[in-house]
Scaffold this active site. Structure first.
Site, PDB file in Angstrom:
ATOM      1  N   GLY A  75       0.878  -1.291   0.003  1.00 15.21           N
ATOM      2  CA  GLY A  75       0.073   0.335   0.017  1.00 15.21           C
ATOM      3  C   GLY A  75       0.919   1.060  -0.145  1.00 15.21           C
ATOM      4  N   THR A  77       2.844   4.430  -1.353  1.00 17.56           N
ATOM      5  CA  THR A  77       2.543   5.377  -2.508  1.00 17.56           C
ATOM      6  C   THR A  77       3.666   6.196  -2.733  1.00 17.56           C
ATOM      7  OG1 THR A  77       1.616   6.980  -1.160  1.00 17.56           O
ATOM      8  CG2 THR A  77       0.067   5.334  -2.118  1.00 17.56           C
ATOM      9  N   ALA A 101      -2.047  -1.398  -4.298  1.00 13.85           N
ATOM     10  CA  ALA A 101      -3.533  -0.476  -4.234  1.00 13.85           C
ATOM     11  C   ALA A 101      -3.008   0.938  -3.566  1.00 13.85           C
ATOM     12  CB  ALA A 101      -4.555  -1.190  -3.531  1.00 13.85           C
ATOM     13  N   SER A 102      -3.594   1.877  -3.897  1.00 15.64           N
ATOM     14  CA  SER A 102      -3.417   3.166  -3.206  1.00 15.64           C
ATOM     15  C   SER A 102      -4.279   3.293  -1.904  1.00 15.64           C
ATOM     16  CB  SER A 102      -3.714   4.365  -3.894  1.00 15.64           C
ATOM     17  OG  SER A 102      -5.038   4.357  -4.740  1.00 15.64           O
ATOM     18  N   PHE A 104      -6.728   0.058   0.276  1.00 14.43           N
ATOM     19  CA  PHE A 104      -7.381  -1.367   0.494  1.00 14.43           C
ATOM     20  C   PHE A 104      -8.648  -1.114   1.121  1.00 14.43           C
ATOM     21  CE2 PHE A 104      -2.775  -2.140  -0.055  1.00 14.43           C
ATOM     22  CZ  PHE A 104      -2.798  -3.339  -1.108  1.00 14.43           C
ATOM     23  N   HIS A 136      -6.105  14.274   5.547  1.00 13.30           N
ATOM     24  CA  HIS A 136      -5.075  13.366   5.980  1.00 13.30           C
ATOM     25  C   HIS A 136      -4.556  13.712   7.137  1.00 13.30           C
ATOM     26  CE1 HIS A 136      -5.736  11.002   2.087  1.00 13.30           C
ATOM     27  NE2 HIS A 136      -5.740   9.896   3.073  1.00 13.30           N
ATOM     28  N   HIS A 137      -4.072  12.808   8.097  1.00 13.85           N
ATOM     29  CA  HIS A 137      -3.425  13.233   9.299  1.00 13.85           C
ATOM     30  C   HIS A 137      -1.971  13.942   8.983  1.00 13.85           C
ATOM     31  CE1 HIS A 137      -0.634   9.782   7.961  1.00 13.85           C
ATOM     32  NE2 HIS A 137      -1.822   9.058   7.900  1.00 13.85           N
ATOM     33  N   LYS A 140       1.370  12.397   7.184  1.00  9.95           N
ATOM     34  CA  LYS A 140       1.278  12.227   5.881  1.00  9.95           C
ATOM     35  C   LYS A 140       2.029  13.134   5.100  1.00  9.95           C
ATOM     36  CE  LYS A 140      -1.459  10.263   1.898  1.00  9.95           C
ATOM     37  NZ  LYS A 140      -0.621   9.196   1.807  1.00  9.95           N
ATOM     38  N   GLY A 146      -2.232   8.843  -2.343  1.00  9.55           N
ATOM     39  CA  GLY A 146      -2.532   7.999  -3.770  1.00  9.55           C
ATOM     40  C   GLY A 146      -3.882   7.690  -4.073  1.00  9.55           C
ATOM     41  N   THR A 147      -4.798   7.674  -3.051  1.00  9.04           N
ATOM     42  CA  THR A 147      -6.180   7.441  -3.124  1.00  9.04           C
ATOM     43  C   THR A 147      -6.515   8.578  -4.317  1.00  9.04           C
ATOM     44  OG1 THR A 147      -6.500   6.211  -1.288  1.00  9.04           O
ATOM     45  CG2 THR A 147      -8.251   7.054  -2.202  1.00  9.04           C
TER      46      THR A 147
END
Length: 238
Positions: A75, A77, A101-102, A104, A136-137, A140, A146-147
């Site tokens: 996972g 990215t 996957a960016s 899961f 996001h947090h 990151k 990535g998503t």
């Protein structure tokens, strides 16, 4: 199934918990301080390695795992631009296996299917402009997520009036992605279609990392029985 973990942060620990709960065995845990364990018999005995690390480490981790004959679920990215072609070649021609996957999360897989379908519909209605926001947090570092990139690529593929995605743009040819880093937010992705008449919004809001960890273990179960370059669309036929 025998699983190796590459990366033992919050995600790695949650994946361990869920894997054990589903009856799997953790045979090796590799983190930054024991890289030599890539070459251990314990690691080589794994059916699948689940990898969640940093963009600069991911590609090297794949190579080390494959050298030991271990399939990889990842996972991570941020590595694809530099190494994507090499990974694709090794999985399609070199006999290696990577499930990447960016995101899961099962919910994100469903959200992505809705995103693709909605984009196809909205291609017929040019009065709606589309934009995206991801939150996001604060830990990151990469952006957009990535998503968000995966979702944006799906929109650009299906909406003719968008040439590509971009951050910090006012050019109507581009799908704008804004990013926010706040607190400990696991991940929120919002897509908006706005017109003079109304606004259509779809959002996925993760409550915790548990959904990501469960999806990674499900991907490992799938990968143990499949080969090549695998994605969420191979596992979930939406």
């Amino acid at each position: 199934m025998k699983i190796a973990l590459i990366g033992y942060g919050k995600m790695g620990k949650m994946i361990e918990q869920i894997a054990l709960g589903r009856g799997h065995e953790i045979v090796s845990i590799i983190d930054i301080d024991n890289q030599e364990d890539f070459y251990s018999d314990a690691f080589a005995s794994a059916d699948v390695a689940i990898e969640f690390t940093a963009p600069q480490a991911a590609y090297g981790n794949y190579l080390k795992a494959w050298e030991q004959g271990v399939k990889v679920v990842s996972g991570s990215t941020g590595w694809m631009k530099e190494h994507g072609d090499d990974v694709k070649r090794m999985c399609t021609q070199g006999g290696q296996t990577l499930f990447w996957a960016s995101n899961f999360s099962i919910g994100v897989a469903i959200f992505s299917a809705v995103n693709r379908y909605l984009a196809k519909i909205m291609n017929q209605f040019p009065q709606y402009d589309v934009e995206m926001e991801e939150t996001h947090h604060v830990h990151k570092l990469d952006h957009p997520s990535g998503t968000a990139i995966t979702l944006a690529d799906e929109i650009v593929k299906n909406i003719d009036r968008k040439e590509a995605w971009a951050e910090d743009t006012t050019d109507a040819k581009f799908l704008r992605i804004d990013h926010i880093r706040r607190g400990e937010v696991p991940g929120i992705h919002t897509i908006r279609y706005d017109s003079d008449a109304d606004l259509i919004t779809i959002t996925h809001d993760a409550h915790s990392r548990k959904g990501f960890a469960l999806g990674a273990v499900l991907a490992a179960e799938f990968t143990a029985e499949h080969n090549g370059l695998l994605t969420i669309s191979d596992m979930f036929k939406f």
